[in-house]
Design an enzyme around this catalytic site. Structure first.
Site, PDB file in Angstrom:
ATOM      1  N   GLU A 327       0.830  -1.210   0.000  1.00 25.31           N
ATOM      2  CA  GLU A 327       0.000   0.000   0.000  1.00 25.31           C
ATOM      3  C   GLU A 327       0.858   1.250   0.000  1.00 25.31           C
ATOM      4  OE1 GLU A 327      -2.014   3.486   1.868  1.00 25.31           O
ATOM      5  OE2 GLU A 327      -0.295   2.331   2.621  1.00 25.31           O
ATOM      6  N   GLU A 328       1.948   1.204   0.747  1.00 24.41           N
ATOM      7  CA  GLU A 328       2.744   2.411   0.948  1.00 24.41           C
ATOM      8  C   GLU A 328       3.409   2.916  -0.336  1.00 24.41           C
ATOM      9  OE1 GLU A 328       2.600   4.203   3.386  1.00 24.41           O
ATOM     10  OE2 GLU A 328       2.293   3.076   5.227  1.00 24.41           O
TER      11      GLU A 328
END
Length: 468
Positions: A327-328
């Site tokens: 996600e990051e």
């Protein structure tokens, strides 16, 4: 262990009885079960034990690293131990990068060191480093408008402060400098880019985070300064003399590699093909242990599923917990999940994500058709005693969930108090001691109400408009 549903039907509160006496979409017995689940969550410290396990036994888990591999194995083992009916992974492809050293110091006119960190997937300086004058910009828009001659050969310093807010709404305006600043600096011939950290603290911890790197032909080193060091440079510049900074940075771009979404299911008893999808992201940045971002979210949604799995019968439809990978670095796991499951998205009746730390939930938002508002109103009867207020109908459900909403999947959002979230976000200070066990209990109590009732209700939410 809950022995029978009969134990649930007698505990319904007077307020709920008044609501369910009218024609309402959720049944009285389902509301009763949800109320007891809520109260059980308020008594359990199991969510805190989960986030403690993740931060202690795995720690930092940036996508594509050994820590990420350990996290994927940990998540599968944990879900199996918590009683999920089915646990599996789906591979995703991620860009990989190795963080090396990052040093910065003012060399003139007032020599002293600076505290910095490389922004994600940032470039290296030439061997031995580089020294250049800094030129300050109020924000990335100012840099974009500046003539190239003002920037060429210098270090562009973006000095945008983030405003503190319970909603975290100051993040959007400030994060543009991080996402677009290096690209703008490189296109104008800068030697490097320095950024006031995207955060609300005054600690000497710089905040890392991802940048837009695709298509940048000549990337330049890009570093975040801690807030006190950004203040220091600002004060030096006010004295009217050129300020020179030396940077010495080494990072390494690696070949693309695999990561995984980790998925656990409590399989529905009547409509197992229909899914309520609740998620968090398993990866974290590598500076802290990822307790708030997003270890707390991992704990909240897995504990929610555990409590529901303890019921004497499964909910009507499947509750699917997805711990998204990468996600990051750009919602990679969510995007690849949606691409891989295009033919199944109409079976997801609701999506939501916990990815804003561990503060108390204070607002319940939705993105559902107005014709379904009565369901949210009934949920509010159980959420209100937790100190939660009704919000709006514009929820994205969370960062990863937004990818689903863009495809028409309905969403719900339980929004936490983020007043201090960006004090710790993406820093070495994102550690377990920042997680309040009592706040975590309140989070799970809210999530178990929303998730169980969505999984148990007879109808569904239909689809939502895909435009924003």
């Amino acid at each position: 262990m809950l022995k029978s549903l009969k134990k649930f039907t007698g505990g319904l509160s007077v307020a709920l009885l008044a609501v369910t006496a009218q024609a309402a979409p959720l049944k009285q017995e389902d509301l009763s079960v949800a109320e007891v689940l809520r109260d059980r969550a308020l008594e359990s410290s199991d969510a805190y034990s989960i986030v403690e396990s993740l931060t202690v036994e795995v720690g930092p888990r940036r996508a594509g690293t050994k820590g990420d591999e350990r996290a994927v194995a940990w998540a599968q083992e944990k879900m199996k131990a918590l009683g999920f009916d089915r646990v599996y992974t789906e591979q995703i492809d991620v860009k990989r990068w190795a963080r090396g050293h990052a040093h910065a110091e003012v060399t003139a006119p007032f020599p002293q060191p600076l505290v910095v960190t490389s922004l994600g997937y940032g470039a290296s300086t030439p061997e031995g480093g580089l020294t250049a004058e800094i030129v300050e910009f109020a924000d990335v828009e100012a840099l974009l408008k500046a003539p190239a001659r003002k920037v060429k050969g210098k270090i562009a310093f973006i000095n945008k402060r983030m405003e503190r807010a319970r909603t975290g709404e100051g993040y959007g305006p400030a994060v543009q400098g991080r996402s677009q600043g290096m690209r703008a600096a490189a296109e104008k011939g800068a030697a490097a880019m320095l950024l006031r950290s995207v955060g609300t603290d005054s600690d000497r911890f710089p905040h890392t985070g991802m940048m837009s790197i695709d298509g940048v032909e000549n990337p330049v080193p890009a570093l975040a300064l801690s807030a006190p060091d950004a203040n220091l440079l600002e004060a030096m510049l006010k004295r009217g003399k050129p300020v020179e900074v030396k940077l010495n940075v080494h990072n390494e771009a690696l070949a693309d590699g695999p990561s995984f979404n980790v998925i656990g299911e409590v399989v529905g008893r009547e409509k197992p093909e229909e899914v309520v999808l609740i998620g968090a992201h398993l990866d974290s940045w590598d500076e802290g242990t990822g307790a708030l971002d997003d270890g707390a979210g991992v704990a909240i949604v897995t504990e929610t599923a555990r409590l529901i799995a303890e019921l004497p019968q499964r909910p009507r439809r499947t509750l699917r917990v997805v711990l998204f990978g990468a996600e990051e670095i750009g919602l990679v796991g969510a995007k690849q999940y949606v691409d891989a499951h295009q033919n199944d998205l109409d079976k997801i009746i609701m999506v939501s994500e916990s990815d804003f730390g561990a503060g108390k939930v204070w607002r319940f938002d939705t993105r559902i058709p107005e014709s379904k508002f009565a369901i949210a109103d009934q949920m509010m009867q159980l959420l209100a005693p937790l100190g939660i207020e009704r919000g709006n109908n514009k929820s994205s459900g969370g960062p990863d969930s937004s990818v689903f909403v863009a495809q028409g999947v309905p969403a719900m959002g339980l929004y936490q108090d983020g007043s201090d979230y960006f004090d710790y976000h993406h820093t070495p200070n994102d550690t377990l001691d920042k997680v309040d066990p009592e706040n975590l209990k309140q989070n799970v109590a809210a999530w178990v109400v929303m998730s169980f009732l969505a999984a148990e209700m007879e109808g569904d939410f239909g689809r939502v408009p895909t435009e924003h």
